[in-house]
Design a protein around this motif. Structure first.
Motif, PDB file in Angstrom:
ATOM      1  N   ALA A   1      27.334  52.205  52.002  1.00  0.00           N
ATOM      2  CA  ALA A   1      27.493  51.434  50.758  1.00  0.00           C
ATOM      3  C   ALA A   1      28.956  51.431  50.324  1.00  0.00           C
ATOM      4  O   ALA A   1      29.496  50.392  49.921  1.00  0.00           O
ATOM      5  CB  ALA A   1      26.613  52.021  49.657  1.00  0.00           C
ATOM      6  N   VAL A   2      29.608  52.575  50.422  1.00  0.00           N
ATOM      7  CA  VAL A   2      31.025  52.668  50.072  1.00  0.00           C
ATOM      8  C   VAL A   2      31.850  51.808  51.026  1.00  0.00           C
ATOM      9  O   VAL A   2      32.751  51.075  50.607  1.00  0.00           O
ATOM     10  CB  VAL A   2      31.506  54.138  50.109  1.00  0.00           C
ATOM     11  CG1 VAL A   2      33.020  54.229  49.969  1.00  0.00           C
ATOM     12  CG2 VAL A   2      30.828  54.947  49.020  1.00  0.00           C
ATOM     13  N   ARG A   3      31.524  51.863  52.313  1.00  0.00           N
ATOM     14  CA  ARG A   3      32.251  51.062  53.306  1.00  0.00           C
ATOM     15  C   ARG A   3      32.132  49.569  52.991  1.00  0.00           C
ATOM     16  O   ARG A   3      33.114  48.827  53.069  1.00  0.00           O
ATOM     17  CB  ARG A   3      31.733  51.358  54.710  1.00  0.00           C
ATOM     18  CG  ARG A   3      32.529  50.639  55.807  1.00  0.00           C
ATOM     19  CD  ARG A   3      31.998  50.916  57.200  1.00  0.00           C
ATOM     20  NE  ARG A   3      31.829  52.326  57.506  1.00  0.00           N
ATOM     21  CZ  ARG A   3      32.819  53.151  57.853  1.00  0.00           C
ATOM     22  NH1 ARG A   3      34.057  52.689  57.931  1.00  0.00           N
ATOM     23  NH2 ARG A   3      32.580  54.410  58.128  1.00  0.00           N
ATOM     24  N   ALA A   4      30.940  49.129  52.626  1.00  0.00           N
ATOM     25  CA  ALA A   4      30.743  47.707  52.294  1.00  0.00           C
ATOM     26  C   ALA A   4      31.577  47.322  51.080  1.00  0.00           C
ATOM     27  O   ALA A   4      32.221  46.262  51.063  1.00  0.00           O
ATOM     28  CB  ALA A   4      29.265  47.430  52.053  1.00  0.00           C
ATOM     29  N   ASP A   5      31.600  48.175  50.058  1.00  0.00           N
ATOM     30  CA  ASP A   5      32.388  47.880  48.860  1.00  0.00           C
ATOM     31  C   ASP A   5      33.883  47.873  49.167  1.00  0.00           C
ATOM     32  O   ASP A   5      34.621  47.009  48.686  1.00  0.00           O
ATOM     33  CB  ASP A   5      32.091  48.898  47.758  1.00  0.00           C
ATOM     34  CG  ASP A   5      30.756  48.657  47.075  1.00  0.00           C
ATOM     35  OD1 ASP A   5      30.184  47.561  47.254  1.00  0.00           O
ATOM     36  OD2 ASP A   5      30.281  49.564  46.368  1.00  0.00           O
ATOM     37  N   LEU A   6      34.333  48.832  49.965  1.00  0.00           N
ATOM     38  CA  LEU A   6      35.753  48.882  50.318  1.00  0.00           C
ATOM     39  C   LEU A   6      36.166  47.672  51.146  1.00  0.00           C
ATOM     40  O   LEU A   6      37.242  47.105  50.943  1.00  0.00           O
ATOM     41  CB  LEU A   6      36.073  50.169  51.081  1.00  0.00           C
ATOM     42  CG  LEU A   6      36.122  51.443  50.247  1.00  0.00           C
ATOM     43  CD1 LEU A   6      36.224  52.662  51.155  1.00  0.00           C
ATOM     44  CD2 LEU A   6      37.284  51.400  49.276  1.00  0.00           C
ATOM     45  N   THR A   7      35.304  47.282  52.072  1.00  0.00           N
ATOM     46  CA  THR A   7      35.610  46.116  52.903  1.00  0.00           C
ATOM     47  C   THR A   7      35.686  44.854  52.045  1.00  0.00           C
ATOM     48  O   THR A   7      36.602  44.040  52.199  1.00  0.00           O
ATOM     49  CB  THR A   7      34.562  45.969  54.020  1.00  0.00           C
ATOM     50  OG1 THR A   7      34.552  47.168  54.802  1.00  0.00           O
ATOM     51  CG2 THR A   7      34.867  44.789  54.914  1.00  0.00           C
ATOM     52  N   ALA A   8      34.737  44.701  51.123  1.00  0.00           N
ATOM     53  CA  ALA A   8      34.759  43.537  50.225  1.00  0.00           C
ATOM     54  C   ALA A   8      36.002  43.556  49.353  1.00  0.00           C
ATOM     55  O   ALA A   8      36.644  42.508  49.142  1.00  0.00           O
ATOM     56  CB  ALA A   8      33.499  43.526  49.358  1.00  0.00           C
ATOM     57  N   ALA A   9      36.382  44.726  48.852  1.00  0.00           N
ATOM     58  CA  ALA A   9      37.579  44.831  48.021  1.00  0.00           C
ATOM     59  C   ALA A   9      38.829  44.501  48.825  1.00  0.00           C
ATOM     60  O   ALA A   9      39.751  43.854  48.322  1.00  0.00           O
ATOM     61  CB  ALA A   9      37.683  46.241  47.435  1.00  0.00           C
ATOM     62  N   MET A  10      38.856  44.934  50.089  1.00  0.00           N
ATOM     63  CA  MET A  10      40.011  44.651  50.939  1.00  0.00           C
ATOM     64  C   MET A  10      40.118  43.154  51.227  1.00  0.00           C
ATOM     65  O   MET A  10      41.213  42.573  51.159  1.00  0.00           O
ATOM     66  CB  MET A  10      39.909  45.439  52.245  1.00  0.00           C
ATOM     67  CG  MET A  10      41.164  45.380  53.076  1.00  0.00           C
ATOM     68  SD  MET A  10      41.221  46.615  54.389  1.00  0.00           S
ATOM     69  CE  MET A  10      40.129  45.895  55.587  1.00  0.00           C
ATOM     70  N   VAL A  11      39.008  42.509  51.510  1.00  0.00           N
ATOM     71  CA  VAL A  11      39.007  41.068  51.771  1.00  0.00           C
ATOM     72  C   VAL A  11      39.470  40.320  50.513  1.00  0.00           C
ATOM     73  O   VAL A  11      40.281  39.390  50.588  1.00  0.00           O
ATOM     74  CB  VAL A  11      37.609  40.596  52.228  1.00  0.00           C
ATOM     75  CG1 VAL A  11      37.495  39.092  52.205  1.00  0.00           C
ATOM     76  CG2 VAL A  11      37.302  41.139  53.618  1.00  0.00           C
ATOM     77  N   GLN A  12      38.972  40.748  49.343  1.00  0.00           N
ATOM     78  CA  GLN A  12      39.366  40.097  48.089  1.00  0.00           C
ATOM     79  C   GLN A  12      40.854  40.295  47.820  1.00  0.00           C
ATOM     80  O   GLN A  12      41.548  39.365  47.409  1.00  0.00           O
ATOM     81  CB  GLN A  12      38.538  40.645  46.918  1.00  0.00           C
ATOM     82  CG  GLN A  12      38.841  39.971  45.603  1.00  0.00           C
ATOM     83  CD  GLN A  12      38.522  38.491  45.603  1.00  0.00           C
ATOM     84  OE1 GLN A  12      37.449  38.091  46.030  1.00  0.00           O
ATOM     85  NE2 GLN A  12      39.443  37.667  45.150  1.00  0.00           N
ATOM     86  N   ALA A  13      41.355  41.496  48.065  1.00  0.00           N
ATOM     87  CA  ALA A  13      42.775  41.776  47.854  1.00  0.00           C
ATOM     88  C   ALA A  13      43.642  40.916  48.776  1.00  0.00           C
ATOM     89  O   ALA A  13      44.681  40.397  48.363  1.00  0.00           O
ATOM     90  CB  ALA A  13      43.065  43.258  48.079  1.00  0.00           C
ATOM     91  N   GLU A  14      43.205  40.747  50.024  1.00  0.00           N
ATOM     92  CA  GLU A  14      43.956  39.907  50.964  1.00  0.00           C
ATOM     93  C   GLU A  14      43.935  38.445  50.522  1.00  0.00           C
ATOM     94  O   GLU A  14      44.951  37.752  50.615  1.00  0.00           O
ATOM     95  CB  GLU A  14      43.393  40.052  52.371  1.00  0.00           C
ATOM     96  CG  GLU A  14      43.698  41.398  53.010  1.00  0.00           C
ATOM     97  CD  GLU A  14      42.958  41.635  54.318  1.00  0.00           C
ATOM     98  OE1 GLU A  14      42.133  40.790  54.729  1.00  0.00           O
ATOM     99  OE2 GLU A  14      43.207  42.688  54.932  1.00  0.00           O
ATOM    100  N   ALA A  15      42.788  37.987  50.023  1.00  0.00           N
ATOM    101  CA  ALA A  15      42.689  36.607  49.541  1.00  0.00           C
ATOM    102  C   ALA A  15      43.573  36.411  48.314  1.00  0.00           C
ATOM    103  O   ALA A  15      44.262  35.394  48.192  1.00  0.00           O
ATOM    104  CB  ALA A  15      41.235  36.258  49.214  1.00  0.00           C
ATOM    105  N   ASP A  16      43.583  37.404  47.412  1.00  0.00           N
ATOM    106  CA  ASP A  16      44.429  37.317  46.227  1.00  0.00           C
ATOM    107  C   ASP A  16      45.908  37.302  46.613  1.00  0.00           C
ATOM    108  O   ASP A  16      46.700  36.546  46.044  1.00  0.00           O
ATOM    109  CB  ASP A  16      44.159  38.497  45.286  1.00  0.00           C
ATOM    110  CG  ASP A  16      42.788  38.425  44.625  1.00  0.00           C
ATOM    111  OD1 ASP A  16      42.132  37.359  44.693  1.00  0.00           O
ATOM    112  OD2 ASP A  16      42.361  39.453  44.045  1.00  0.00           O
ATOM    113  N   ALA A  17      46.273  38.116  47.589  1.00  0.00           N
ATOM    114  CA  ALA A  17      47.670  38.160  48.034  1.00  0.00           C
ATOM    115  C   ALA A  17      48.081  36.831  48.668  1.00  0.00           C
ATOM    116  O   ALA A  17      49.183  36.334  48.435  1.00  0.00           O
ATOM    117  CB  ALA A  17      47.877  39.309  49.022  1.00  0.00           C
ATOM    118  N   ALA A  18      47.179  36.243  49.462  1.00  0.00           N
ATOM    119  CA  ALA A  18      47.478  34.955  50.090  1.00  0.00           C
ATOM    120  C   ALA A  18      47.628  33.863  49.029  1.00  0.00           C
ATOM    121  O   ALA A  18      48.536  33.024  49.113  1.00  0.00           O
ATOM    122  CB  ALA A  18      46.390  34.577  51.088  1.00  0.00           C
TER     123      ALA A  18
END
Length: 170
Positions: free
Chosen positions: A100-117
């Protein structure tokens, strides 16, 4: 009732979920039963130290570091289970929390990358707009400073009169 101000730029929902999930994982590690322990005290301390590392990385918005620490936690959990310090039941519940933590971290990482782009695109668009405005201003300034165009001198036709128009001077 007063609510605490939240700085959304610093604590995104994904970040909160990752930290809360890591805290839930720590709670799963902390529980002890009254019968034979599902989790040896030494193993629990080692695993909790890894969970703390995951939580700190997630809180610091270091998603890659948090995921790496999560992998180390899984390795520690598996090693503890192999030596009998963690029961099968507890291993399964901790593994479920880790996923569950891995899924949340992965989603947060994808969102952070999208925000940075998106931020990078916005900055590039703003720079292009500023460059265009600066070029236009420079062109307008150059036009103001350019000398007035020189007109050719007027021709004087007084001596030639009617030459070439069908009339003769005789």
């Amino acid at each position: 009732m007063t609510s605490l101000p939240v700085n959304r730029g610093r604590w995104s929902p994904q970040r909160w979920r990752a930290v809360v999930a890591a805290a839930l994982l720590a709670a799963a590690l902390a529980g002890c039963s009254s019968t034979a322990p599902d989790l040896d005290t030494d193993a629990a301390q080692k695993l909790q130290a890894k969970v703390l590392t995951v939580s700190q990385s997630a809180a610091g918005n270091d998603h890659a570091g948090a995921l790496k620490s999560l992998d180390e936690l899984v390795a520690e959990l598996d090693a503890s289970a192999a030596e009998g310090s963690v029961s099968f039941k507890r291993h399964q519940s901790i593994t479920k929390a880790i996923e569950a933590v891995r899924a949340d971290l992965t989603a947060a990482m994808v969102q952070a990358e999208a925000d940075a782009a998106a931020a990078k695109e916005a900055a590039a668009a703003a720079k292009a707009e500023a460059d265009a405005a600066a070029a236009k201003a420079a062109a307008e300034e150059a036009a103001k400073q350019a000398p007035a165009p020189v007109l050719p001198p007027a021709q004087d036709n007084s001596g030639s009169g009617n030459k070439g128009k069908g009339k003769s001077d005789d």
